[in-house]
Design a protein around this motif. Structure first.
Motif, mmCIF file in Angstrom:
data_model
loop_
_atom_site.group_PDB
_atom_site.id
_atom_site.type_symbol
_atom_site.label_atom_id
_atom_site.label_comp_id
_atom_site.label_asym_id
_atom_site.label_seq_id
_atom_site.Cartn_x
_atom_site.Cartn_y
_atom_site.Cartn_z
ATOM 1 N N ALA A 164 0.815 -1.217 0.000
ATOM 2 C CA ALA A 164 0.000 0.000 0.000
ATOM 3 C C ALA A 164 0.847 1.265 0.000
ATOM 4 N N ARG A 165 2.150 1.136 0.209
ATOM 5 C CA ARG A 165 3.018 2.307 0.204
ATOM 6 C C ARG A 165 3.507 2.663 -1.202
ATOM 7 N N LEU A 166 3.333 1.750 -2.161
ATOM 8 C CA LEU A 166 3.911 1.955 -3.488
ATOM 9 C C LEU A 166 2.881 2.562 -4.438
ATOM 10 N N THR A 167 2.435 3.741 -4.094
ATOM 11 C CA THR A 167 1.378 4.410 -4.865
ATOM 12 C C THR A 167 1.872 5.656 -5.589
ATOM 13 N N VAL A 168 3.183 5.840 -5.666
ATOM 14 C CA VAL A 168 3.744 6.978 -6.395
ATOM 15 C C VAL A 168 3.792 6.643 -7.878
ATOM 16 N N GLY A 169 3.416 7.581 -8.722
ATOM 17 C CA GLY A 169 3.462 7.374 -10.164
ATOM 18 C C GLY A 169 4.877 7.114 -10.655
ATOM 19 N N ILE A 170 5.024 6.188 -11.621
ATOM 20 C CA ILE A 170 6.338 5.818 -12.132
ATOM 21 C C ILE A 170 6.753 6.788 -13.236
ATOM 22 N N VAL A 171 7.970 7.313 -13.102
ATOM 23 C CA VAL A 171 8.543 8.278 -14.037
ATOM 24 C C VAL A 171 9.586 7.576 -14.897
ATOM 25 N N LYS A 172 9.578 7.851 -16.191
ATOM 26 C CA LYS A 172 10.604 7.258 -17.060
ATOM 27 C C LYS A 172 11.989 7.703 -16.617
ATOM 28 N N GLN A 173 12.885 6.745 -16.491
ATOM 29 C CA GLN A 173 14.244 7.030 -16.045
ATOM 30 C C GLN A 173 14.909 8.059 -16.963
ATOM 31 N N GLY A 174 15.454 9.106 -16.347
ATOM 32 C CA GLY A 174 16.174 10.132 -17.101
ATOM 33 C C GLY A 174 15.325 11.263 -17.632
ATOM 34 N N SER A 175 14.001 11.142 -17.583
ATOM 35 C CA SER A 175 13.160 12.217 -18.107
ATOM 36 C C SER A 175 13.005 13.326 -17.074
ATOM 37 N N GLY A 176 12.697 14.524 -17.566
ATOM 38 C CA GLY A 176 12.467 15.648 -16.665
ATOM 39 C C GLY A 176 13.715 16.205 -16.029
ATOM 40 N N SER A 177 14.873 15.995 -16.649
ATOM 41 C CA SER A 177 16.124 16.464 -16.038
ATOM 42 C C SER A 177 16.234 17.984 -16.045
ATOM 43 N N THR A 178 15.566 18.637 -16.996
ATOM 44 C CA THR A 178 15.626 20.100 -17.055
ATOM 45 C C THR A 178 14.377 20.771 -16.519
ATOM 46 N N SER A 179 13.232 20.100 -16.629
ATOM 47 C CA SER A 179 11.971 20.667 -16.147
ATOM 48 C C SER A 179 11.014 19.538 -15.829
ATOM 49 N N GLU A 180 10.249 19.696 -14.744
ATOM 50 C CA GLU A 180 9.295 18.643 -14.420
ATOM 51 C C GLU A 180 8.171 18.579 -15.442
ATOM 52 N N ASP A 181 7.992 19.621 -16.235
ATOM 53 C CA ASP A 181 6.996 19.575 -17.300
ATOM 54 C C ASP A 181 7.405 18.615 -18.412
ATOM 55 N N ASP A 182 8.675 18.180 -18.436
ATOM 56 C CA ASP A 182 9.168 17.242 -19.448
ATOM 57 C C ASP A 182 9.181 15.806 -18.946
ATOM 58 N N LEU A 183 8.668 15.570 -17.751
ATOM 59 C CA LEU A 183 8.609 14.208 -17.235
ATOM 60 C C LEU A 183 7.708 13.346 -18.114
ATOM 61 N N ILE A 184 8.073 12.078 -18.249
ATOM 62 C CA ILE A 184 7.325 11.150 -19.088
ATOM 63 C C ILE A 184 6.701 10.069 -18.214
ATOM 64 N N GLY A 185 5.394 9.884 -18.366
ATOM 65 C CA GLY A 185 4.677 8.843 -17.640
ATOM 66 C C GLY A 185 3.937 7.940 -18.607
ATOM 67 N N ASN A 186 3.225 6.962 -18.058
ATOM 68 C CA ASN A 186 2.457 6.065 -18.920
ATOM 69 C C ASN A 186 0.966 6.126 -18.608
ATOM 70 N N GLY A 187 0.534 7.239 -18.020
ATOM 71 C CA GLY A 187 -0.873 7.417 -17.723
ATOM 72 C C GLY A 187 -1.683 7.668 -18.983
ATOM 73 N N PRO A 188 -3.001 7.761 -18.863
ATOM 74 C CA PRO A 188 -3.869 7.935 -20.037
ATOM 75 C C PRO A 188 -3.795 9.321 -20.671
ATOM 76 N N PHE A 189 -3.140 10.277 -19.994
ATOM 77 C CA PHE A 189 -3.010 11.633 -20.528
ATOM 78 C C PHE A 189 -1.535 12.023 -20.593
ATOM 79 N N THR A 190 -1.237 12.994 -21.443
ATOM 80 C CA THR A 190 0.079 13.631 -21.466
ATOM 81 C C THR A 190 -0.096 15.117 -21.212
ATOM 82 N N LEU A 191 0.941 15.721 -20.647
ATOM 83 C CA LEU A 191 0.931 17.160 -20.383
ATOM 84 C C LEU A 191 1.335 17.904 -21.653
ATOM 85 N N ILE A 192 0.484 18.844 -22.070
ATOM 86 C CA ILE A 192 0.806 19.678 -23.228
ATOM 87 C C ILE A 192 1.469 20.971 -22.785
ATOM 88 N N ALA A 193 0.860 21.643 -21.796
ATOM 89 C CA ALA A 193 1.391 22.951 -21.398
ATOM 90 C C ALA A 193 0.842 23.348 -20.049
#
Length: 501
Positions: free
Chosen positions: A159-188
């Motif tokens: 029950a503690r492992l509820t944090v969303g998984i982030v692609k390794q290495g993504s978002g190194s310059t901005s958290e807006d560039d983080l890559i996930g596998n959820g049903p939506f992507t961030l545009i802006a």
């Protein structure tokens, strides 16, 4: 201030604004759902997010290994698991898992990277405190399997492992560039106001729009400028919107825990008698009945009654005479009231609640100085401990380790959310004992004792669990109000036929 005067003033403002906007003629986008929020998300990196809006939007962008069912028990999301030994859990990623939004496959190394980032003390993740005591090592078995080795048995561990998984290495310059596998992507994210998402399945866009004032949010719903809004509406505005044929209004009991918090290192809030006086001075039933119009229920502890680790506690009663007596012991009375600063957000509904508390406390000898700020400044002050007294709510609580996170002496920020600097050795021992228990029934017994101790010491004063309220334009179909207020059903929402407004 009498409760009824707030209602009269708000109705007057609402009518004036409606007159001003009577000439508006919004154009309805055909491929975009517009969701009004009282406050914008503070962070969109799941390794750091703790605010309600950010947490709910994150679930659309990132999937976690584990989620919860309607009984608040852990269930597989990205992965199934097996307990191979008392201190060894193996998680097996599902073959059916979605790829990351860039088309690459989510693997065990992405899971390892996400959790090692959280466990790195130098990173300052607020989620570290709930994991660092349990996890000894994370070992990748292969692309689809990963082992978590624990320092001690922990029946709550999945029950503690509820944090969303982030692609390794993504978002190194901005958290807006983080890559996930959820049903939506961030545009802006536009100027701290709008957050625009794209649904991967069909390109439907969802725009989250910050509209702080609940009256303005209501007017935008009335005029069709936004399609959806949840919560933070005065009862009379909800009633008004329910009369509109093109709007659908839903409500359901919620579990979001509203409370008053204190800086326990500074006078007067460091004195238990002061906190007890405040607890007895607040007529919660009057607020629930007249301000929420019954769309809330009294809370006595963080965990609601239907939680497996909840405690049946005696209610904190409205006893203004007892409150005055406690304050007299501290040297204060109606002629010489104690001066106390109180911080809240500048959301008009929260200010309204604050002025009602101010009126109630004035009757027993407490002069409340209300200080309201924009959400970012307010939340930053609370996390930094710059307050004497404040009001907030915990949203989406599923596990009893919330007690460690907010009350254990080792959980002072940035190691947790013990923002009031609670330091009670007995409470620490009870929390530690609960976490060392080897089965859930024994843990539940300990957490009852934890809840009893919290009620005795009152680091928080429990207020209520607010109902979740959804107001939705009739052109939106497929979206349902969740019991925990999450936005997950945006994955199924659609824009239907136009309807009369």
């Amino acid at each position: 201030m009498p409760l009824s005067s707030h209602s009269t003033r708000l109705k007057t403002v609402f009518c004036l604004l409606l007159f001003v906007c009577s000439g508006c003629d919004p154009k309805l986008p055909t491929n975009e759902i517009r969701f009004a929020l009282a406050s914008e998300p503070v962070r969109l990196d799941p390794r750091y997010t703790t605010d309600a809006a950010g947490t709910r939007i994150n679930r659309l962008l990132f999937h976690s290994l584990v989620d919860f069912d309607e009984n608040m028990q852990p269930k597989p999301l990205l992965a199934d698991w097996h307990q191979l030994a008392p201190t060894l859990y193996r998680f097996i990623l599902k073959e059916s898992r979605a790829p990351f939004s860039d088309g690459t496959q989510l693997t065990s190394r992405d899971v390892q990277s996400t959790y090692l980032h959280i466990l790195d003390e130098a990173k300052g993740s607020p989620h570290r405190v709930t994991l660092a005591r349990s996890i000894r090592e994370i070992r990748v078995v292969d692309d689809n399997q990963i082992d978590f080795m624990l320092s001690q048995p922990d029946p709550l561990f999945p029950a503690r492992l509820t944090v969303g998984i982030v692609k390794q290495g993504s978002g190194s310059t901005s958290e807006d560039d983080l890559i996930g596998n959820g049903p939506f992507t961030l545009i802006a994210r536009a100027g701290g106001q709008d957050t625009l998402l794209n649904r991967r399945e069909d390109g439907l866009r969802v725009r989250f729009i910050k509209v702080s004032d609940p009256t303005v949010r209501a007017l935008k719903l009335e005029r069709g400028e936004v399609d959806l809004a949840q919560n933070d509406f005065p009862a009379e505005v909800i009633g008004y919107l329910a009369t509109k044929s093109h709007l659908n209004v839903f409500n359901a009991p919620g579990s979001n825990f509203s409370y008053l918090g204190f800086n326990l290192q500074d006078a007067p809030s460091s004195d238990l008698r002061f906190r007890q006086a405040i607890a007895h001075a607040i007529d919660r039933d009057a607020v629930i009945n007249h301000i929420f119009d019954g769309l809330a229920r009294r809370a006595e502890s963080i965990l609601p009654a239907n939680h497996w680790a909840s405690a049946e506690l005696p209610p904190i009663t409205y006893r203004p005479d007892r409150a005055r007596e406690l304050l007299r012991q501290l040297g204060y009375d109606l002629d010489s009231p104690i001066q106390v600063s109180f911080k809240t957000s500048n959301d008009p509904f929260r200010i309204r609640l604050a002025t009602i508390l101010q009126s109630m406390l004035a009757r027993v000898g407490i002069a409340l100085n209300i200080q309201s700020y924009d959400w970012g400044t307010f939340y930053g002050d609370i996390k930094a401990g710059r307050f004497t007294m404040f009001s907030l709510a915990w949203v989406g609580i599923k596990t009893p380790d919330i007690y460690r996170y907010v009350f254990h002496s080792q959980s002072v920020p940035p190691m947790g959310a013990n923002r009031g600097r609670m330091n009670d050795p007995m409470l620490d021992r009870l929390i530690d004992s609960a976490e060392l228990a080897t089965d859930l029934s024994l843990q539940a017994n300990y957490y009852v004792e934890v809840a009893e101790r919290v009620q005795q010491q009152l680091p928080y004063i429990p207020l209520w669990y607010e109902h979740n309220v959804l107001v939705m334009h009739c052109r939106i179909v497929g979206y349902q109000l969740a019991a925990d207020g999450q936005y997950d059903s945006l994955t199924k929402a659609a824009i239907g036929e136009s309807c009369d407004s």
